[in-house]
Design an enzyme around this catalytic site. Structure first.
Site, PDB file in Angstrom:
ATOM      1  CG  HIS A 143      -2.018  -0.956   1.222  1.00  0.00           C
ATOM      2  ND1 HIS A 143      -2.864  -1.114   0.150  1.00  0.00           N
ATOM      3  CD2 HIS A 143      -2.417  -1.859   2.155  1.00  0.00           C
ATOM      4  CE1 HIS A 143      -3.748  -2.071   0.434  1.00  0.00           C
ATOM      5  NE2 HIS A 143      -3.492  -2.539   1.622  1.00  0.00           N
ATOM      6  CG  ASP A 183      -2.873  -8.228   0.919  1.00  0.00           C
ATOM      7  OD1 ASP A 183      -2.118  -8.480   1.879  1.00  0.00           O
ATOM      8  OD2 ASP A 183      -3.917  -7.553   1.039  1.00  0.00           O
ATOM      9  CG  HIS A 185      -6.683  -5.133   1.877  1.00  0.00           C
ATOM     10  ND1 HIS A 185      -6.173  -6.002   2.812  1.00  0.00           N
ATOM     11  CD2 HIS A 185      -7.859  -4.678   2.373  1.00  0.00           C
ATOM     12  CE1 HIS A 185      -7.004  -6.069   3.840  1.00  0.00           C
ATOM     13  NE2 HIS A 185      -8.032  -5.280   3.596  1.00  0.00           N
ATOM     14  CG  ASP A 276      -4.991  -9.755   3.627  1.00  0.00           C
ATOM     15  OD1 ASP A 276      -4.715 -10.316   2.546  1.00  0.00           O
ATOM     16  OD2 ASP A 276      -4.747  -8.554   3.846  1.00  0.00           O
TER      17      ASP A 276
END
Length: 621
Positions: A143, A183, A185, A276
């Site tokens: 991120h 991931d 996200h 995740d």
């Protein structure tokens, strides 16, 4: 005498360093991104003897000159110095200016070690000293933007390593890099760093929820395909909701990633290996098994001569991440594969997303221009098991994605909500705080309140001074608003208080009448898993709603970000969440509170919230 090394065994690098555990919340608050994540992985690998069969490497700090290939000088200076004594009194304030970030005395060292470790193993794999490698690092990185820390990430570890191979070690012959980000996200930072660079093919499969899932922007859309010379080299596969599992991911591998990877023919593969999206993860809401991860990795080993580097990103269920990394380590070692099978079919929405992605990119990758067989699209899918739109009325009609009407009857509403209203979630250390554990939503509140034995005496008199009277009374009581998803980002939540609009919102919020900032911001753990429904609000558009799962194990945990506000502000938040403040396009105040002190009093006495109050709190437009 040591046994001779097997010349046929793959040389797999394994890097772990306890020093990266020194990055932790400064006040000891529970947080999903914590040191136990990498400790759990290492302990699991040790228990299975994996380090004995790998080449164990030492962590090295990255040099500023290599970090500067993707990050600005200002950002590097901040991360380098944030752990020094001169920042002791400023760390909390500085961290609050970023999106989902904390700093402490160990943050600088850990972030330099994480970036340097991914560089180290990548260089050894590129040289041929290792066949593949796993870097068990934190803080994560995907991120992190060039000039900004966000989403638990300080430096973008994988991006730094990719630039290092391409620009600093040309003699290694790495001309094309495939970055696979699995991931849950979207890897916004990595995408932006290579958006116009054809030397990097960036592939991200992630929950998107129509732009509502973290990081809550349009960057993760399938329409974001790169620009200039990088056009076609950025591939996003954006899930429309949670519940995606092994079958969904394998379908994307087979029908998007693998055909493109074959055409691209990368020299090395870097995996932003977040776990995740795994079963029982408290933030992801998806359900990949360790077998699913091992299968995805096995399919990638057919490219780049098996030169693969896995760098840990997210993953917040300790058992899931440990089991999943173990499964991947066994794949890289080419040991006996994990036994398993995929019995479920992909979600119906998975095929829709796959078709959209293939259509968007078919001019760049001819392998995607072939129409998928109709029999695959028609018969090989399963419906989403939770597809709800909820409203406060006993028989309400709301619009679904296609504009048709969906009726929710009172009996179904009670079956869903009544068990949730009886759950007791948490208490603070003094036993004075009570959690209304009815709902945990990305836009809906969970309230904590101090016990109020005289609640009835403090009830606002709705017949005296009207709105002014209840606002005056409720402004004296503070509650905790629990946010999930995009509202974990403070600027998003502050729109409800101060007014305004952030990226990802359809319409601006008018804000609360009392625009003072929250008195506190903390993370909370909530027992139970979450399950997801779909909804639509006028302000935020299409997006997910998360509920506590009443049948899950109480040892399971979900994470929420809590904002301490007044009960008056909380009522204004409710109005805005549910678009009740809008009337003929104009902002309207509330004549009476949706939740008042009488409800708080009931909670304090009975440790639960009445069903009727729950219906009020579940208003969704």
């Amino acid at each position: 005498m040591a046994a001779p090394e097997d010349p046929h065994r793959r040389r797999v690098g394994l890097l772990y360093d306890e020093r990266m555990c020194r990055h932790a919340t400064p006040d000891g608050e529970i947080h999903p991104e914590n040191p136990d994540r990498i400790r759990a992985i290492w302990q699991k690998l040790e228990s299975e003897g994996i380090p004995l069969r790998c080449v164990v490497l030492s962590a090295k700090e990255a040099e500023d000159k290599y970090i500067a290939s993707v990050h600005t000088a200002r950002h590097i200076k901040l991360i380098k110095n944030i752990s020094s004594k001169k920042f002791n009194s400023q760390r909390l304030r500085i961290a609050s200016e970023f999106n989902s970030i904390y700093f402490n005395k160990g943050s600088s060292e850990a972030s330099y070690l994480a970036a340097g470790s991914v560089m180290e193993v990548s260089e050894k794999v590129a040289k041929g000293d290792l066949d593949s490698a796993i870097a068990i690092v934190r803080p994560p990185g995907h991120h992190a933007e060039s000039d900004e820390a966000m989403g638990f990430c300080l430096f973008n570890n994988v991006a730094i390593a990719a630039n290092f191979l391409l620009n600093e070690r040309p003699e290694l012959g790495i001309r094309k890099i495939l970055i696979v980000d699995w991931d849950v996200h979207h890897g916004n930072g990595t995408q932006n760093m290579f958006y116009n660079d054809p030397r990097v093919l960036f592939f991200s499969v992630h929950r998107f929820d129509f732009g509502m899932f973290y990081p809550a922007s349009g960057d993760g859309s399938y329409c974001m395909i790169g620009e200039g010379p990088g056009a076609g080299y950025n591939i996003n596969v954006p899930w429309e909701q949670g519940q995606c599992g092994d079958a969904d991911y394998v379908a994307v591998w087979d029908h998007v990633l693998l055909p493109v990877a074959e055409s691209y023919d990368p020299d090395i593969i870097l995996i932003s290996a977040g776990f995740d999206a795994a079963v029982d993860d408290p933030l992801g809401g998806c359900c990949i098994t360790p077998y699913g991860y091992s299968l995805m990795l096995k399919k990638l080993m057919g490219f780049a001569q098996g030169k693969i580097v896995m760098a840990l990103e997210g993953g917040y269920n300790l058992k899931s991440i440990a089991d999943s990394v173990l499964a991947c380590a066994k794949v890289l070692l080419e040991e006996k594969p994990l036994v398993g099978s995929i019995k479920a079919q992909p979600l119906e929405s998975t095929w829709r997303v796959i078709q959209e992605v293939r259509h968007e990119l078919k001019t760049f990758w001819p392998a995607l221009s072939v129409e998928l067989p109709q029999k695959v699209l028609v018969s090989n899918w399963r419906p989403c098991s939770v597809e709800l739109n909820l409203s406060s009325s006993s028989e309400s009609i709301v619009e679904n994605d296609g504009g048709a009407s969906v009726t929710i009857c009172a009996t179904n509403f009670v079956e869903i909500i009544e068990p949730l209203s009886k759950l007791n979630i948490d208490e603070d250390n003094h036993g004075k705080a009570i959690t209304l554990d009815h709902i945990a939503t990305d836009k809906s509140p969970v309230v904590l309140s101090e016990e109020c034995p005289n609640a009835q005496a403090l009830m606002p008199d709705k017949n005296v001074d009207g709105c002014t009277r209840w606002r005056s009374v409720l402004s004296k009581t503070e509650v905790w608003y629990g946010s999930y998803g995009s509202n974990m980002w403070k600027p998003g939540f502050l729109c409800y208080i101060k007014g305004g609009k952030v990226e990802g919102m359809n319409e601006p919020c008018p804000g609360s009448q009392d625009k003072s900032s929250p008195k506190g911001v903390i993370w909370k753990t909530v027992p139970h898993q979450l399950f997801f429904a779909r909804s639509l609000t006028r302000t935020w558009g299409k997006g997910g709603v998360a509920f506590l799962h009443p049948e899950s194990n109480k040892n399971d945990k979900a994470y929420m970000c809590m904002y301490r506000i007044t009960l008056e502000q909380f009522n204004d938040v409710l109005l805005q969440e549910n678009s009740l403040h809008q009337e003929n396009g104009k902002s309207q105040g509330a004549g009476a509170p949706l939740l008042d002190l009488s409800d708080i009093g009931v909670v304090a006495e009975n440790k639960s919230l009445p069903l009727e109050a729950l219906k009020v709190l579940m208003l969704r437009d």
